[in-house]
Design an enzyme around this catalytic site. Structure first.
Site, PDB file in Angstrom:
ATOM      1  N   ASP A   9       0.876  -1.170   0.000  1.00 54.21           N
ATOM      2  CA  ASP A   9       0.000   0.000   0.000  1.00 54.21           C
ATOM      3  C   ASP A   9       0.923   1.232   0.000  1.00 54.21           C
ATOM      4  O   ASP A   9       2.125   1.116   0.305  1.00 54.21           O
ATOM      5  CB  ASP A   9      -0.853  -0.033   1.277  1.00 54.21           C
ATOM      6  CG  ASP A   9      -1.587   1.269   1.514  1.00 54.21           C
ATOM      7  OD1 ASP A   9      -2.232   1.761   0.571  1.00 54.21           O
ATOM      8  OD2 ASP A   9      -1.507   1.806   2.648  1.00 54.21           O
ATOM      9  N   ASP A  11      -0.257   5.101   0.845  1.00 51.49           N
ATOM     10  CA  ASP A  11      -0.554   6.118   1.865  1.00 51.49           C
ATOM     11  C   ASP A  11      -0.580   5.513   3.255  1.00 51.49           C
ATOM     12  O   ASP A  11      -1.340   4.590   3.529  1.00 51.49           O
ATOM     13  CB  ASP A  11      -1.898   6.785   1.552  1.00 51.49           C
ATOM     14  CG  ASP A  11      -1.820   7.562   0.261  1.00 51.49           C
ATOM     15  OD1 ASP A  11      -0.953   8.439   0.157  1.00 51.49           O
ATOM     16  OD2 ASP A  11      -2.619   7.277  -0.651  1.00 51.49           O
TER      17      ASP A  11
HETATM   18  C1  XBP Z   1      -5.459   6.054   0.460  1.00 52.35           C
HETATM   19  C2  XBP Z   1      -6.586   6.867   0.049  1.00 52.35           C
HETATM   20  C3  XBP Z   1      -6.370   7.939  -0.932  1.00 52.35           C
HETATM   21  C4  XBP Z   1      -5.635   9.146  -0.411  1.00 52.35           C
HETATM   22  C5  XBP Z   1      -5.883  10.306  -1.310  1.00 52.35           C
HETATM   23  O1  XBP Z   1      -5.934   4.817   0.990  1.00 52.35           O
HETATM   24  O2  XBP Z   1      -7.692   6.660   0.481  1.00 52.35           O
HETATM   25  O3  XBP Z   1      -7.617   8.347  -1.350  1.00 52.35           O
HETATM   26  O4  XBP Z   1      -6.097   9.478   0.875  1.00 52.35           O
HETATM   27  O5  XBP Z   1      -5.524  10.054  -2.623  1.00 52.35           O
HETATM   28  P1  XBP Z   1      -5.044   3.492   0.953  1.00 52.35           P
HETATM   29  P2  XBP Z   1      -6.456  10.480  -3.847  1.00 52.35           P
HETATM   30  O6  XBP Z   1      -3.762   3.812   1.655  1.00 52.35           O
HETATM   31  O7  XBP Z   1      -5.833   2.473   1.716  1.00 52.35           O
HETATM   32  O8  XBP Z   1      -4.855   3.098  -0.497  1.00 52.35           O
HETATM   33  O9  XBP Z   1      -6.995  11.838  -3.549  1.00 52.35           O
HETATM   34  O10 XBP Z   1      -5.548  10.449  -5.049  1.00 52.35           O
HETATM   35  O11 XBP Z   1      -7.566   9.455  -3.935  1.00 52.35           O
HETATM   36 MG    MG Z   2      -2.959   3.117   3.470  1.00 52.84          MG
END
Ligand code: XBP
Ligand code: MG
Length: 256
Positions: A9, A11
């Site tokens: 993953d 973020d």
């Molecule tokens: C990450 C997200 C993303 C980011 C924002 O979740 O939910 O939406 O917060 O990015 P995970 P975008 O780590 O579970 O993948 O604005 O490009 O969507």
């Molecule tokens: Mg995440």
């Protein structure tokens, strides 16, 4: 089955991007559009219940903005806001503002040296992933990853398992040949839903999430001389996660 690949993953897992990255970029976009919406640190924690930036804006409008009447062309507004947010976010990354988390660079380098294949499975926008890899890990780091599964390529975002299934299909591997790395409950549901054994490294926003089913739950991947905190799992005497430990966990499955 032998371990062949690691699927990460982005973020919260590769880097702490949400509070000081995505959140700030959303607010800059709102301001640029003349909106008085402001997502403070606490509110953003609630909004993280929904993955995906466009989906998160909708969730905010529908669940937190009392009395707001959607204007005609609301879908286009969300899309434009999100495009602007992505511009701000990638600009922030290009300034080297967001470092990768402890142990991430080391483990990725070790994995490459030991012949493990690497992939990404994330709900974030593809441009955000390449910017993070190339600015926070290093120029060309994008090429370390054979498969980058990101954004809207599957309609159902995490916690749905679809993004991991997509990555597995591209890797031409079964879930039994891979390990996943996540930081959140939605992420863990997604990876477990695809049948992947999963290691969780928590952060401030996810510390109280339910991580039932994870191989291990750690503060971070740790570094030699800077041990990680262990909330669940057996580090087998080590203070940090390395490839031999991953292989042991992969073989032992959940019986650690
Ligand atoms: C990450 C997200 C993303 C980011 C924002 O979740 O939910 O939406 O917060 O990015 P995970 P975008 O780590 O579970 O993948 O604005 O490009 O969507
Ligand atoms: Mg995440």
């Amino acid at each position: 089955m032998a371990l062949q690949a690691l699927i990460f993953d982005v973020d919260g897992t590769l880097a702490d991007t949400e509070r000081d990255g995505h959140r700030v970029a959303f607010n800059l976009a709102f301001r640029e559009f003349g909106l008085d919406w402001d997502w403070d640190v606490e509110l953003y924690g609630k909004l993280l219940a929904v993955t995906g930036g466009k989906e998160r804006i909708r969730y905010f409008v529908e669940s937190f903005l009392e009395g707001y009447v959607k204007p005609a062309g609301f879908d286009e507004l969300v899309a434009s806001l999100h495009k602007t947010k992505t511009r701000h976010y990638t600009e922030m990354l290009s300034g080297g503002l967001i470092p990768v988390r402890p142990g991430v660079r080391r483990l990725l380098e070790e994995a490459r040296q030991s012949g493990l294949r690497l992939a990404i499975a994330t709900t974030t926008t593809p441009d955000n992933v390449t910017a993070l890899l190339n600015y926070s890990l290093g120029k060309g780091a994008e090429d370390w990853f054979e498969v980058i599964a990101a954004g809207d390529i599957v309609p159902a975002k995490k916690p749905a398992p679809d993004i991991y299934f997509w990555a597995l299909e591209k890797l031409k591997l079964s879930s039994a040949e891979c390990l996943a790395f996540e930081d959140s409950e939605n992420g863990l549901k997604s990876s477990l839903g695809a049948g992947l054994k999963t290691l969780v490294t928590i952060n401030d926003y996810t510390a109280d999430h339910d991580f039932e089913g994870a191989l291990a739950v750690l503060s971070d991947l740790g570094e030699p001389g800077n041990a990680c905190q262990v909330f669940h799992g057996n580090m087998r005497g080590r203070g940090y996660v390395d490839v031999p430990l991953l292989r042991q966990w992969h073989e032992a499955g959940s019986k650690i």
